[in-house]
Design an enzyme around this catalytic site. Structure first.
Site, short mmCIF file in Angstrom:
data_model
loop_
_atom_site.label_atom_id
_atom_site.label_comp_id
_atom_site.label_asym_id
_atom_site.label_seq_id
_atom_site.Cartn_x
_atom_site.Cartn_y
_atom_site.Cartn_z
CD GLU A 171 -1.89 -3.40 8.87
OE1 GLU A 171 -1.45 -2.23 8.83
OE2 GLU A 171 -2.58 -3.89 7.97
NE ARG A 197 -9.54 -6.17 1.36
CZ ARG A 197 -8.63 -5.70 2.22
NH1 ARG A 197 -7.35 -5.95 2.03
NH2 ARG A 197 -9.01 -4.98 3.27
CB SER A 256 2.31 1.12 8.06
OG SER A 256 2.22 2.10 9.05
CG HIS A 287 -1.98 -1.08 1.11
ND1 HIS A 287 -2.39 -1.82 2.19
CD2 HIS A 287 -2.67 -1.54 0.05
CE1 HIS A 287 -3.30 -2.70 1.78
NE2 HIS A 287 -3.50 -2.55 0.49
CB SER A 288 1.81 3.37 -2.85
OG SER A 288 0.49 3.87 -2.98
NE ARG A 289 -3.50 5.34 2.58
CZ ARG A 289 -4.79 5.67 2.57
NH1 ARG A 289 -5.22 6.64 1.81
NH2 ARG A 289 -5.65 5.03 3.34
#
Lengths: 96, 306
Positions: free
Chosen positions: B267, B142, B194, B66-68
């Protein structure tokens, strides 16, 4: 480049399943342009949502009128992004 | 490599330069491989840490799908340095690398990551176009072929959890799938996200228990204890569906069903004030504590061959 001036991240504490469902309902309101960082799941887990400036009033009124507890986790998202940029530019200058 | 600042965030070019330099400076221990290309044609680079041998069992670590979630890519760079520095110094890591290869994919979603640096800091998904929709991108967590399309993902291309048109539709996912299948000897797979302070194991798409649930639970318990020992950061652990929510098409559900018993997802830390927008000052503490948890998983993998 998209900016996030005035965007806030709210941390929402749903008291029960009914309130979780109420917050879930916000997800379907596309015009609010909410970005859920932590999805509404169950009452023990807090919900984090980034709210654009133009939706802040509507979202806060909704939460308060439904007695859903929340706090402001990030006051202004853009200020954090600016800090990141500043830190990165300092770093690249130091390397040069 | 000595001048790379691990305590700062870096863009894609800088991280890719870092990967190239690492392979150039430590060729006896590190090589880089390209496992595919992203939707927009960027190379998908993976670092291979190996002390020799062919078809050794391997441990896979990826960061930043998740790139951000920049703290994950930053932690990935720290892990690379840690492996280099620890080999020959730390007996445990040395014995792991004497028996296993370690594959590390620092930027799992290069298009999304580049987009977070150039256009939209909040971008999370891939950058693929969706037929019939103005909305861009698929949630690459997903998009795996494990309960793909069941509850716990969205069919709406505008959603942050859009699953995509079919499993493995995203080249960033397909590249890992092809690599894992062709390698055939990966024994542990750790995907790092994260935030929320969780260490999770399968399953996410179903409430059925993993066959190895008791063992995975014990490993997770040890890992979060080790992680907490450094800065006191408290993690919860458990299966995805019982600990957070139902999530279908997830990475480690697929790897577990491929026979990779030690499949985990982290996470990383959340101080309660910043979410994934962690100030750069928290990169090193986050990476340091995560490394301790990772070591527990890698040591267990080494000591429990299957």
């Amino acid at each position: 480049t998209e900016t996030f001036v005035g965007h806030q991240v709210l941390r929402i504490f749903a008291a029960d399943e009914f309130q979780v469902e109420q917050v879930k309902g916000l997800e379907d309101l596309e015009h609010l342009q909410l970005d859920f960082w932590r999805e509404p799941i169950h009452p023990e887990a807090s919900i984090d949502v980034r709210v654009p400036f133009h939706s802040l009033q509507a979202v806060k009124v909704f939460l308060e009128s439904n007695s859903i507890r929340y706090g402001i986790m990030i006051e202004d998202v853009q200020s954090l992004v600016d800090e990141e940029k500043l830190s990165m530019s300092h770093n690249s200058r130091a390397r040069s | 490599i000595a001048t790379f600042n691990y305590a700062s965030y870096h863009n894609l070019d800088e991280i890719y330069d870092f990967i190239d330099l690492l392979a150039a400076e430590k060729p006896e221990l590190v090589s880089k491989i390209q496992i595919g290309e992203s939707y927009e044609g960027r190379p998908i680079k993976v670092l291979k840490f190996s002390t020799g041998g062919t078809n050794r069992p391997a441990i896979w670590i990826d960061t930043g799908i998740h790139s951000r979630e920049w703290v994950t890519q930053a932690s990935g760079a720290y892990f690379a340095k840690k492996i280099i520095d620890s080999y020959g110094q730390d007996p445990s890591l040395t014995s792991i690398l004497d028996n296993f290869d370690i594959f590390l994919e620092i930027v799992t979603n290069p298009d999304g990551f580049a987009f977070t640096h150039s256009k939209n800091r909040m971008w999370r998904k891939t950058r693929s176009k969706n037929s019939g929709s103005l909305c861009i991108g698929v949630d690459p967590n997903r998009n795996w072929d494990a309960g793909f399309g069941v509850a716990g993902s969205s069919g709406n291309p505008c959603s942050e959890t859009y699953r995509g048109p079919y499993a493995n539709s995203e080249p960033e996912v397909k590249a890992i799938v092809d690599f894992v299948k062709s390698h055939g000897n990966i024994k542990a797979f750790v995907s790092i996200h994260s935030y929320s302070q969780l260490l999770l194991y399968p399953f996410g798409y179903t409430s059925k228990k993993a066959a190895d649930q008791a063992e995975l639970d014990a490993v997770a318990k040890s890992a979060v204890e080790a992680l907490a020992s450094l800065h006191g950061t408290k993690y919860k652990y458990g299966s995805i569906i019982t600990t957070i929510y139902q999530a279908s098409g997830g990475t480690i559900d697929w790897t577990y069903e491929q026979g990779i018993k030690y499949s985990f997802t982290f996470e990383l830390r959340d101080t309660g004030r910043y979410g994934f927008l962690l100030p750069a000052s928290q990169i090193i503490p986050t990476a340091e504590e995560t490394w301790l948890g990772l070591m527990v998983i890698m040591e267990h993998t080494r000591d429990h061959p299957y």
